[in-house]
Design a protein around this motif. Structure first.
Motif, PDB file in Angstrom:
ATOM      1  N   VAL A 171       0.869  -1.189   0.000  1.00 47.68           N
ATOM      2  CA  VAL A 171       0.000   0.000   0.000  1.00 47.68           C
ATOM      3  C   VAL A 171       0.901   1.233   0.000  1.00 47.68           C
ATOM      4  O   VAL A 171       1.470   1.596   1.035  1.00 47.68           O
ATOM      5  CB  VAL A 171      -0.930   0.022   1.235  1.00 47.68           C
ATOM      6  N   PRO A 172       1.083   1.895  -1.165  1.00 51.19           N
ATOM      7  CA  PRO A 172       1.900   3.113  -1.177  1.00 51.19           C
ATOM      8  C   PRO A 172       1.200   4.220  -0.383  1.00 51.19           C
ATOM      9  O   PRO A 172      -0.026   4.320  -0.398  1.00 51.19           O
ATOM     10  CB  PRO A 172       1.981   3.486  -2.665  1.00 51.19           C
ATOM     11  N   GLN A 173       2.006   5.043   0.267  1.00 52.23           N
ATOM     12  CA  GLN A 173       1.426   6.145   1.040  1.00 52.23           C
ATOM     13  C   GLN A 173       2.327   7.366   0.949  1.00 52.23           C
ATOM     14  O   GLN A 173       3.546   7.266   1.038  1.00 52.23           O
ATOM     15  CB  GLN A 173       1.270   5.721   2.511  1.00 52.23           C
ATOM     16  N   GLY A 174       1.706   8.534   0.735  1.00 56.34           N
ATOM     17  CA  GLY A 174       2.450   9.792   0.737  1.00 56.34           C
ATOM     18  C   GLY A 174       2.162  10.512   2.047  1.00 56.34           C
ATOM     19  O   GLY A 174       2.539  10.059   3.128  1.00 56.34           O
ATOM     20  N   GLY A 175       1.462  11.631   1.951  1.00 52.55           N
ATOM     21  CA  GLY A 175       1.153  12.406   3.159  1.00 52.55           C
ATOM     22  C   GLY A 175      -0.049  11.887   3.916  1.00 52.55           C
ATOM     23  O   GLY A 175      -0.406  12.423   4.971  1.00 52.55           O
ATOM     24  N   ASN A 176      -0.712  10.860   3.389  1.00 50.78           N
ATOM     25  CA  ASN A 176      -1.895  10.254   4.030  1.00 50.78           C
ATOM     26  C   ASN A 176      -3.018  11.270   4.219  1.00 50.78           C
ATOM     27  O   ASN A 176      -3.717  11.241   5.228  1.00 50.78           O
ATOM     28  CB  ASN A 176      -1.502   9.606   5.368  1.00 50.78           C
ATOM     29  N   THR A 177      -3.186  12.168   3.249  1.00 54.42           N
ATOM     30  CA  THR A 177      -4.284  13.144   3.323  1.00 54.42           C
ATOM     31  C   THR A 177      -5.420  12.790   2.361  1.00 54.42           C
ATOM     32  O   THR A 177      -6.382  13.555   2.233  1.00 54.42           O
ATOM     33  CB  THR A 177      -3.803  14.566   2.976  1.00 54.42           C
ATOM     34  N   GLY A 178      -5.306  11.667   1.673  1.00 55.80           N
ATOM     35  CA  GLY A 178      -6.326  11.281   0.695  1.00 55.80           C
ATOM     36  C   GLY A 178      -7.682  11.114   1.369  1.00 55.80           C
ATOM     37  O   GLY A 178      -7.768  10.782   2.557  1.00 55.80           O
ATOM     38  N   LEU A 179      -8.743  11.332   0.608  1.00 59.64           N
ATOM     39  CA  LEU A 179     -10.085  11.347   1.176  1.00 59.64           C
ATOM     40  C   LEU A 179     -10.920  10.143   0.739  1.00 59.64           C
ATOM     41  O   LEU A 179     -12.114  10.115   1.000  1.00 59.64           O
ATOM     42  CB  LEU A 179     -10.790  12.664   0.786  1.00 59.64           C
ATOM     43  N   CYS A 192       0.327  16.939   2.093  1.00 57.98           N
ATOM     44  CA  CYS A 192       0.238  16.015   0.957  1.00 57.98           C
ATOM     45  C   CYS A 192       1.536  16.086   0.141  1.00 57.98           C
ATOM     46  O   CYS A 192       2.248  17.085   0.176  1.00 57.98           O
ATOM     47  CB  CYS A 192      -0.987  16.303   0.098  1.00 57.98           C
ATOM     48  N   THR A 193       1.836  14.996  -0.575  1.00 60.13           N
ATOM     49  CA  THR A 193       3.109  14.895  -1.292  1.00 60.13           C
ATOM     50  C   THR A 193       2.869  14.921  -2.806  1.00 60.13           C
ATOM     51  O   THR A 193       1.769  14.622  -3.276  1.00 60.13           O
ATOM     52  CB  THR A 193       3.801  13.563  -0.949  1.00 60.13           C
ATOM     53  N   ILE A 194       3.938  15.233  -3.521  1.00 60.58           N
ATOM     54  CA  ILE A 194       3.838  15.267  -4.984  1.00 60.58           C
ATOM     55  C   ILE A 194       3.469  13.882  -5.521  1.00 60.58           C
ATOM     56  O   ILE A 194       2.644  13.764  -6.430  1.00 60.58           O
ATOM     57  CB  ILE A 194       5.184  15.761  -5.568  1.00 60.58           C
TER      58      ILE A 194
HETATM   59  C1  FAD Z   1      -8.041  19.461   4.148  1.00 63.61           C
HETATM   60  C2  FAD Z   1      -7.938  18.725   2.836  1.00 63.61           C
HETATM   61  C3  FAD Z   1      -8.187  19.403   1.659  1.00 63.61           C
HETATM   62  C4  FAD Z   1      -8.085  18.743   0.429  1.00 63.61           C
HETATM   63  N1  FAD Z   1      -8.337  19.441  -0.706  1.00 63.61           N
HETATM   64  C5  FAD Z   1      -8.203  18.825  -1.897  1.00 63.61           C
HETATM   65  C6  FAD Z   1      -8.438  19.540  -3.104  1.00 63.61           C
HETATM   66  O1  FAD Z   1      -8.801  20.712  -3.111  1.00 63.61           O
HETATM   67  N2  FAD Z   1      -8.255  18.874  -4.268  1.00 63.61           N
HETATM   68  C7  FAD Z   1      -7.848  17.563  -4.317  1.00 63.61           C
HETATM   69  O2  FAD Z   1      -7.685  17.024  -5.405  1.00 63.61           O
HETATM   70  N3  FAD Z   1      -7.646  16.859  -3.179  1.00 63.61           N
HETATM   71  C8  FAD Z   1      -7.811  17.452  -1.988  1.00 63.61           C
HETATM   72  N4  FAD Z   1      -7.598  16.741  -0.836  1.00 63.61           N
HETATM   73  C9  FAD Z   1      -7.246  15.307  -0.909  1.00 63.61           C
HETATM   74  C10 FAD Z   1      -5.731  14.994  -0.810  1.00 63.61           C
HETATM   75  O3  FAD Z   1      -5.012  16.027  -0.240  1.00 63.61           O
HETATM   76  C11 FAD Z   1      -5.177  14.697  -2.194  1.00 63.61           C
HETATM   77  O4  FAD Z   1      -5.802  13.522  -2.683  1.00 63.61           O
HETATM   78  C12 FAD Z   1      -3.659  14.504  -2.251  1.00 63.61           C
HETATM   79  O5  FAD Z   1      -3.277  14.481  -3.604  1.00 63.61           O
HETATM   80  C13 FAD Z   1      -3.189  13.227  -1.577  1.00 63.61           C
HETATM   81  O6  FAD Z   1      -1.764  13.287  -1.428  1.00 63.61           O
HETATM   82  P1  FAD Z   1      -1.044  12.437  -0.291  1.00 63.61           P
HETATM   83  O7  FAD Z   1       0.424  12.574  -0.457  1.00 63.61           O
HETATM   84  O8  FAD Z   1      -1.577  12.774   1.036  1.00 63.61           O
HETATM   85  O9  FAD Z   1      -1.480  10.951  -0.723  1.00 63.61           O
HETATM   86  P2  FAD Z   1      -1.988   9.757   0.199  1.00 63.61           P
HETATM   87  O10 FAD Z   1      -3.232  10.134   0.901  1.00 63.61           O
HETATM   88  O11 FAD Z   1      -0.887   9.237   1.030  1.00 63.61           O
HETATM   89  O12 FAD Z   1      -2.338   8.669  -0.932  1.00 63.61           O
HETATM   90  C14 FAD Z   1      -3.411   8.895  -1.825  1.00 63.61           C
HETATM   91  C15 FAD Z   1      -3.409   7.760  -2.875  1.00 63.61           C
HETATM   92  O13 FAD Z   1      -2.239   7.836  -3.670  1.00 63.61           O
HETATM   93  C16 FAD Z   1      -1.437   6.650  -3.538  1.00 63.61           C
HETATM   94  N5  FAD Z   1      -0.035   7.110  -3.478  1.00 63.61           N
HETATM   95  C17 FAD Z   1       0.494   8.030  -2.630  1.00 63.61           C
HETATM   96  N6  FAD Z   1       1.790   8.253  -2.946  1.00 63.61           N
HETATM   97  C18 FAD Z   1       2.068   7.458  -4.015  1.00 63.61           C
HETATM   98  C19 FAD Z   1       3.236   7.234  -4.790  1.00 63.61           C
HETATM   99  N7  FAD Z   1       4.373   7.888  -4.554  1.00 63.61           N
HETATM  100  N8  FAD Z   1       3.160   6.338  -5.808  1.00 63.61           N
HETATM  101  C20 FAD Z   1       2.016   5.679  -6.075  1.00 63.61           C
HETATM  102  N9  FAD Z   1       0.887   5.844  -5.364  1.00 63.61           N
HETATM  103  C21 FAD Z   1       0.918   6.722  -4.349  1.00 63.61           C
HETATM  104  C22 FAD Z   1      -1.928   5.968  -2.282  1.00 63.61           C
HETATM  105  O14 FAD Z   1      -1.749   4.580  -2.343  1.00 63.61           O
HETATM  106  C23 FAD Z   1      -3.401   6.365  -2.287  1.00 63.61           C
HETATM  107  O15 FAD Z   1      -4.118   5.523  -3.141  1.00 63.61           O
HETATM  108  C24 FAD Z   1      -7.721  17.370   0.404  1.00 63.61           C
HETATM  109  C25 FAD Z   1      -7.460  16.698   1.598  1.00 63.61           C
HETATM  110  C26 FAD Z   1      -7.580  17.352   2.807  1.00 63.61           C
HETATM  111  C27 FAD Z   1      -7.291  16.590   4.066  1.00 63.61           C
END
Ligand code: FAD
Length: 480
Positions: free
Chosen positions: A66-74, A139-141
């Motif tokens: 399970v890949p994870q970046g910043g764990n902010t996904g919804l 959140c991460t790139i």
């Molecule tokens: C307060 C808040 C506001 C938000 N606003 C928006 C918004 O306006 N627009 C929007 O689009 N989203 C929004 N989001 C959702 C979230 O921030 C995005 O989906 C963001 O892109 C997720 O990035 P992350 O690094 O946290 O990914 P994670 O939550 O860690 O992972 C999300 C998904 O990507 C996969 N993943 C993560 N990193 C990788 C990698 N390196 N390679 C392959 N797969 C990977 C994971 O397995 C998972 O399926 C918001 C979230 C919050 C909490």
């Protein structure tokens, strides 16, 4: 008892491997606290080669990843299931900005760089990286690309996909693909980059990306505009696009209920207009000249809008502090909704032309079918993306009422998503499918589209090890 050779995994890469329950817990629950899973371990490699070593070990021992970046996904995409069979692969230690090419207007960064760090690095080089969302500090790139994130500037600059020129990816078999091309034109075969973008970790692991940069605007001005209806908001959008052209960088819609929630739950929030209006638009102009030029352009737009009765009142930011506080009214809606209590959320996209009719018809259908709820509607109107949310109507509250509200979720979702599908829309505009919308999405997609998606998954990940059960349900014939 866990019989997997974790010592061999530990020896295979540099970085951290956590197996302690306390250390792992932050990686096992999603941002909203909606899903909690279990894992054999959390691996935090340091480099792309380390990621490849981890994936080779997982492939050898048939361990799901399970890949994870910043764990902010919804949508629950970054949380393992409850079986405890999976390894969580956290990318947060791949956190280097590798290089900026100011002439090519590109930046190359590793997957674990946060969106905020990337924006800051671009700004330090005199450039803009325009992807912008409320979770940008965490959140991460890699996560932004894996979910094809949107945010507030898609209208002008596009979503994560449109900002990405090249990727570096580790395949499920542990091969490193260097596709870090900083090219705006490259027609040399299948668009693998675009396949990985938005695949939510189900096809491979993104370890780095080359992203597009833009010129930094000289000035930015925001206007908070009272509009009588969504129809008027759409006409204002058309007028703004005509008058401001590419300078129009955001166009957000919110109802008065949203503004009321922010006023109630966010101490610093102040209504910018004296009279309430059923709807508001927050629009942003980015200008290549200066503040005076930007303000004059917005004033001209608003005068025309008032004369055509598309707007009834407006406030224009006259300082950076005012610009930020107008934006805070929009950005704080989610937090205010959370403080109010449970919400049934929908992240939908529609053709712009159908939005007013959709809101009118679906609001009425919800009111008829579920009189105990009220609508909390806001979103990126310029992109046709609404957060069409449903909350309990004002009235008695408490655990019994909350449980009764939560029990409505499936019925409300069906009503809303059927209406979206009937209008040619999408039930997940920017949050992805994860587990949250996986099965509902399968209801609306043509069978041939699902078959093609399954064929791609089977070709790239034949053992179904990459984020199993996300985006697509686990195939009955699939075994790890
Ligand atoms: C307060 C808040 C506001 C938000 N606003 C928006 C918004 O306006 N627009 C929007 O689009 N989203 C929004 N989001 C959702 C979230 O921030 C995005 O989906 C963001 O892109 C997720 O990035 P992350 O690094 O946290 O990914 P994670 O939550 O860690 O992972 C999300 C998904 O990507 C996969 N993943 C993560 N990193 C990788 C990698 N390196 N390679 C392959 N797969 C990977 C994971 O397995 C998972 O399926 C918001 C979230 C919050 C909490």
């Amino acid at each position: 008892m866990n019989l997997l050779p974790l010592a061999a995994l530990r020896a295979a890469f540099s970085g951290r491997l956590c197996t302690d329950a306390g250390d792992m817990s932050a990686f096992l629950t999603d941002w909203r606290g909606k899903w909690t899973g279990r894992a054999i371990a959390v691996a935090q490699p340091d480099t792309a080669h380390d990621v490849a070593a981890v994936l080779r070990w997982c492939q050898q021992h048939r361990v799901p990843v399970v890949p994870q970046g910043g764990n902010t996904g919804l949508s629950g995409g970054a949380t393992p299931d409850v079986s405890g069979a999976a390894l969580v692969l956290s990318l947060t230690r791949l956190n280097r900005v590798r290089r900026i090419d100011a002439v090519n207007n590109t930046i190359e960064a590793e997957a674990g760089v946060t969106l905020q760090q990337l924006q800051d690095a671009a700004r330090d080089a005199g450039r803009l990286f325009p992807l912008s969302l409320a979770a940008q500090g965490s959140c991460t790139i890699g996560g932004n690309l894996a979910t094809n994130a949107g945010g507030v500037q898609v209208l002008r600059y596009g979503n994560a996909r449109e900002l990405c020129l090249g990727l570096e990816v580790v395949t499920p078999q542990g091969e490193l693909w260097n596709g870090l091309r900083g090219l705006r034109k490259d027609n040399t075969g299948y668009a693998l980059r675009d396949l990985y973008i938005g695949s939510e970790g189900t096809l491979g692991v993104i370890t780095a990306a080359v992203l597009k940069l833009h010129p930094l605007p000289a000035a930015q001005v925001a206007a908070f505009v009272a509009v009588p209806s969504p129809e008027a908001a759409l006409q204002l959008l058309e007028l703004a696009q005509l008058r401001l052209g590419a300078g129009l960088t955001a166009f957000e819609l919110m109802s008065d209920i949203c503004l009321g929630l922010v006023e109630q739950h966010v101490a610093a929030a102040r209504r910018p207009l004296s009279e309430p209006s059923p709807w508001y638009v927050l629009l942003e102009l980015s200008d290549a000249q200066d503040d005076a030029h930007a303000t004059a352009a917005i004033e001209g737009l608003l005068e025309a809008a008032l004369a055509r009765e598309l707007a009834t009142d407006a406030a224009i930011s006259a300082s950076l502090a005012q610009f930020k506080s107008l934006w805070a009214l929009r950005e704080d809606i989610s937090e205010a909704q959370g403080a109010q209590g449970k919400t049934i959320k929908h992240d939908i996209a529609l053709p712009l032309s159908r939005i007013p009719a959709f809101i009118a018809a679906t609001d009425a259908a919800i009111a008829r079918t579920f009189p105990e709820v009220r609508m909390v509607v806001f979103g990126h109107l310029g992109d046709g993306n609404l957060h069409y949310n449903v909350s309990p109507a004002a009235g008695p509250s408490g655990p019994g009422h909350e449980a009764a509200f939560v029990a409505l979720e499936a019925g409300v979702n069906r009503l809303v998503h059927d209406a979206v599908a009937a209008q040619g829309g999408s039930i997940s505009a920017e949050h992805g499918l994860g587990v949250l919308r996986r099965d509902e999405s399968a209801r609306y997609k043509p069978e041939v589209e699902l078959r093609l998606m399954r064929a791609i998954k089977a070709a790239l990940d034949p053992h179904g090890l990459m984020n199993p059960g996300k985006v697509l349900a686990i195939d009955a014939g699939e075994s790890t």
